[in-house]
Design a protein around this motif. Structure first.
Motif, PDB file in Angstrom:
ATOM      1  N   LYS A 178     -29.522 -13.440   0.349  1.00 33.58           N
ATOM      2  CA  LYS A 178     -30.156 -12.132   0.162  1.00 33.58           C
ATOM      3  C   LYS A 178     -31.545 -12.297  -0.446  1.00 33.58           C
ATOM      4  O   LYS A 178     -32.507 -11.641  -0.044  1.00 33.58           O
ATOM      5  N   ARG A 179     -31.667 -13.210  -1.417  1.00 34.48           N
ATOM      6  CA  ARG A 179     -32.977 -13.427  -2.047  1.00 34.48           C
ATOM      7  C   ARG A 179     -33.972 -14.054  -1.067  1.00 34.48           C
ATOM      8  O   ARG A 179     -35.165 -13.762  -1.120  1.00 34.48           O
ATOM      9  N   LEU A 180     -33.461 -14.932  -0.201  1.00 37.24           N
ATOM     10  CA  LEU A 180     -34.340 -15.574   0.777  1.00 37.24           C
ATOM     11  C   LEU A 180     -34.628 -14.670   1.968  1.00 37.24           C
ATOM     12  O   LEU A 180     -35.568 -14.920   2.731  1.00 37.24           O
ATOM     13  N   GLY A 181     -33.791 -13.647   2.156  1.00 37.53           N
ATOM     14  CA  GLY A 181     -33.956 -12.757   3.305  1.00 37.53           C
ATOM     15  C   GLY A 181     -33.613 -13.440   4.617  1.00 37.53           C
ATOM     16  O   GLY A 181     -34.271 -13.194   5.639  1.00 37.53           O
ATOM     17  N   LYS A 182     -32.560 -14.280   4.605  1.00 33.25           N
ATOM     18  CA  LYS A 182     -32.193 -15.023   5.810  1.00 33.25           C
ATOM     19  C   LYS A 182     -30.703 -14.918   6.080  1.00 33.25           C
ATOM     20  O   LYS A 182     -29.909 -14.603   5.187  1.00 33.25           O
ATOM     21  N   ARG A 183     -30.359 -15.221   7.336  1.00 35.80           N
ATOM     22  CA  ARG A 183     -28.951 -15.310   7.719  1.00 35.80           C
ATOM     23  C   ARG A 183     -28.486 -16.756   7.565  1.00 35.80           C
ATOM     24  O   ARG A 183     -29.316 -17.682   7.519  1.00 35.80           O
ATOM     25  N   ASP A 209     -34.606 -24.622   2.306  1.00 39.54           N
ATOM     26  CA  ASP A 209     -33.948 -23.461   1.699  1.00 39.54           C
ATOM     27  C   ASP A 209     -32.693 -23.883   0.964  1.00 39.54           C
ATOM     28  O   ASP A 209     -32.402 -23.412  -0.142  1.00 39.54           O
TER      29      ASP A 209
END
Length: 775
Positions: free
Chosen positions: A29-34, A42
């Motif tokens: 969520k913090r990285l904004g990735k799936r 990452d």
């Protein structure tokens, strides 16, 4: 590319259970990735942050660190990680006097020969620290560059080879800053030259009043040439450019006795400011040596003098020499201690394979020392103590087994014939077989006791063993010996006698191993805490020193304290980001208002813009630098806002027609400058008085007192002076010189000896003129 998300999840699930998914989801969520978009970089970010903090709550910090290192190794092969270290070493190899670079070079050389996950992790941490150190150093260099550019602007009109040399150095520094390279030698030369020129500018009593032009030209006639080679019919011209010819250019010596007290104080302030900067540079460079006995008294004396505004002169050079001597002594002490450790290790009565890890660590420390670094010998000394303790335990274990064998032999001798075969077998056992065979003999002895009806004796032995096991159990469980404790309890439950001596030996080994691992972790945390000096790291360093003195150190509180400092650092980073944004927005509204304050503020703008760009990469020291510079800029901005408000009040006091006439001064002055031959723009000394001669600097076009015959309209000037007088009354203060800037000219009105001095000059000459006027 491996599935990064799945690799991390499978590795941490046994330790975090269902919490593993929640931690990774928070990270995503913090990285904004799936999950499918997660890269190794990452994954490393998550492992070193969220996952590591979560693991620390479930296990010891050193265990959590090893687990993270193992997962990183799974995601990225050691070869690729080593390649990154080599690339980093090539980048930082320029800075040969940095101890961290020396350590990194030694690590890379070792890793090329022998892969080691622990050394790889240390190298990556070093590389991260070097990146942080470089960004902080570039920020300081940007500040030095801004200072030098400001000085160059002040002294540019002087001309001469020294000014041109300063221009060349400043240009070199600009290129280095753009390329992200430190040029400390050039900074020091430029600052020394800038200080000399500033002192020259501040003084009107200079023994070398001009900066001489020096051109070196020689002519060489070629020697006789071999046959069949055409000889030139004319001599060859050779022009030599001399970069460093200060002894020929002449020193700019300032006679302080010939100066006014105010001018002498300004020159002294310049010297003290430069000495303070040089002291800060020395303290950064020799930080590990400030407590040395040969350094600390002189350092305290220099600091005390500078705090009182007294120049330290040659004492600063003496302090640098003391630091250099202390550095040589420290390296000699470490080299001698390494020799002692190597000899002590050689004499230990242990198998070579048991001593091999420490031998390699000692060799790595020696290589670090040869490269110019400061190897930390405390973990090596602790490892040697552990091996010495292991050797002692081995000797004590052999002694215990012999004593136990002898005691059991005496017991068996007192028993009947049924025990004789066991007695003979025990007596025949050699020393090396006792660790494996004695527990078996003891178990058969218990069976014989039971078979012979000696239940009371057996119960007494079992009760004694159970009591001893209960005493050992808490410490053994805390050190991870759960399986050995369970085996001993199971044997007791079956009526057998456990080998408590072996359990005690395992317990001692585990304690020594745990202490060694804790000290290694504390050393790693200490390197991190050093980066937080001035940011709360001093308390953590004291706690680390106390923890190292305990029999079984616990790094957990230290790790938590450092995590708190990291969170505080991020809060400070966000705060500075907000303040920088607000500062630039406020300055944009005042940028067009010209004044001496704005000139000083402009010198800080490149530094703050560089800081704004570097802010995400800066560590604690860099953030403290930014906060200090930003504080200075914010104070200047507040002063600039007050000046603008005062200027508005003055303009409101001037009538519109007077202002229009005043603005025409500059066009008239420019037209006269074009129509009048050079030298006739400024009134002669006979007309204005000999006291104005020091103010006739290059660029001054009109100079005289209001009311005299000046090539300027008198009425607007008188109206402006009246408005300034009214402003003085309303503010309750006495003003100094007032400057009005329009286009390329500057008009100065200054109270002087009961009259109003008027000067019209080029804007580039304003700073030098005001300095001379107020001297």
């Amino acid at each position: 590319m491996p599935d990064v998300y799945q690799t991390i999840l499978e590795a941490i699930r046994p330790h975090l259970g269902t919490r593993a998914e929640a931690v990774l989801e928070e990270g995503l969520k913090r990285l904004g990735k799936r999950p499918s978009e997660l890269t190794p970089a990452d994954g490393a970010h998550l492992l070193k942050g969220l996952v590591y903090r979560e693991l620390q709550a479930r296990m010891r910090p050193e265990e959590a660190r090893r687990l993270v290192e193992d997962i990183l190794a799974q995601m990225e092969g050691q070869g690729a990680r080593l390649a990154k270290l080599e690339q980093g070493l090539r980048r930082f190899g320029l800075y040969v006097d940095w101890p961290e670079v020396a350590r990194l070079r030694a690590l890379v050389n070792r890793l090329r020969q022998t892969p080691d996950a622990g050394l790889l992790a240390e190298g990556e941490q070093l590389l991260e620290a070097l990146e942080e150190k470089l960004e902080e150093a570039l920020l300081r260099q940007a500040k030095d560059l801004a200072h030098l550019e400001e000085t160059l602007e002040r002294v540019h009109h002087l001309g001469g080879p020294k000014v041109r040399r300063l221009e060349s150095l400043v240009e070199t520094l600009r290129r280095a800053q753009e390329e992200g390279i430190l040029a400390q030698a050039e900074v020091e030369r430029a600052r020394s030259l800038a200080l000399e020129l500033r002192k020259f500018l501040e003084s009107s009593a200079v023994k070398a009043p001009t900066l001489p032009e020096i051109v070196f030209e020689t002519q060489e006639t070629p020697s006789e040439t071999p046959p069949r080679v055409e000889t030139p019919s004319h001599p060859t011209d050779v022009f030599l450019t001399v970069e460093e010819a200060s002894e020929l250019e002449g020193e700019l010596l300032v006679d302080l006795e010939a100066l006014s007290q105010e001018a002498s104080q300004r020159i002294l302030a310049l010297e003290v400011e430069e000495e303070r900067r040089r002291l800060e540079e020395l303290l950064r460079r020799f930080a590990p040596l400030v407590e040395r006995a040969t350094v600390s008294p002189l350092l305290a004396e220099v600091q005390a003098l500078l705090e009182t505004g007294t120049s330290v002169g040659e004492k600063l050079k003496a302090l640098e020499e003391a630091f250099q001597e202390a550095e040589r002594n420290l390296k000699a002490e470490k080299r001698a201690r390494l020799i002692q450790l190597e000899e002590a290790l050689r004499l230990l009565p242990l198998p070579e394979e048991a001593k091999l890890p420490l031998q390699r660590a000692l060799q790595l420390a020696e290589e670090t020392l040869e490269e110019g670094g400061y190897p930390d010998l405390l973990p090596l000394e602790e490892e040697l103590r552990r091996l010495e303790a292991e050797a002692r335990r081995k000797a004590e274990e052999e002694k215990r087994l012999l004593q136990e064998k002898e005691a059991l032999v005496e017991e068996l001798k007192e028993k009947g014939g049924a025990f004789r075969p066991l007695l003979e077998e025990l007596q025949a056992l050699p020393m090396e077989a006792l660790p494996q065979r004695l527990p078996e003999v003891r178990a058969r002895y218990a069976e014989l006791l039971r078979a012979q009806g000696e239940e009371a004796a057996l119960r007494a032995k079992l009760a004694e063993a159970a009591k001893a096991l209960e005493a050992l159990k808490p410490e053994a469980l805390a050190l991870g010996l759960k399986e050995k404790v369970a085996e001993a309890e199971a044997l007791l439950a079956q009526g057998g006698l456990p080998d408590l001596g072996s359990l005690r030996k395992s317990l001692e080994d585990a304690k020594a191993q745990a202490r060694q691992e804790a000290l290694l972790e504390l050393s790693r945390l200490q390197a991190l805490a050093e980066r937080f000096r001035g940011f709360g790291g001093e308390g953590v360093l004291r706690a680390i020193a106390e923890e190292k003195g305990k029999p079984l150190p616990d790094p957990s509180p230290i790790a938590r304290a450092l995590e708190a400092l990291k969170r505080r650092m991020e809060v400070k980073r966000e705060e500075l980001t907000t303040r920088l944004t607000a500062f630039f927005q406020a300055y944009a509204r005042l940028e067009g208002f010209q004044s001496e304050t704005n000139r000083r503020l402009k010198a800080l703008l490149p530094v703050l813009k560089s800081a704004q760009e570097k802010l995400p990469r800066l560590g604690p020291q860099g953030l403290l630098q930014v906060e200090k510079t930003l504080g200075q800029a914010e104070a200047l901005l507040r002063e600039l806002e007050k000046e603008r408000e005062a200027a508005k009040a003055v303009l409101q006091e001037i009538r519109g027609e007077d202002l229009e006439a005043l603005l025409g001064v500059f066009d008239q002055g420019r037209a006269q400058a074009q129509a009048t031959p050079s030298g006739s723009q400024v009134a002669s000394p006979e007309e204005l008085g000999a006291e104005l001669s020091p103010l006739r600097l290059p660029g001054v076009e009109v100079l005289g007192y209001l009311g005299e015959a000046l090539p300027l309209p008198r009425e607007p000037l008188e109206a402006l002076v009246q408005a300034l007088d009214q402003l003085d009354k309303s503010l309750g203060q006495t003003r100094g010189p007032a400057a009005i800037l329009l286009k390329e000219k500057a008009l100065v009105l200054a109270p002087r000896k009961g009259r109003t001095l008027v000067a019209l000059l080029e804007k580039t000459s304003l700073s030098a003129f005001l300095l001379e006027l107020t001297s």
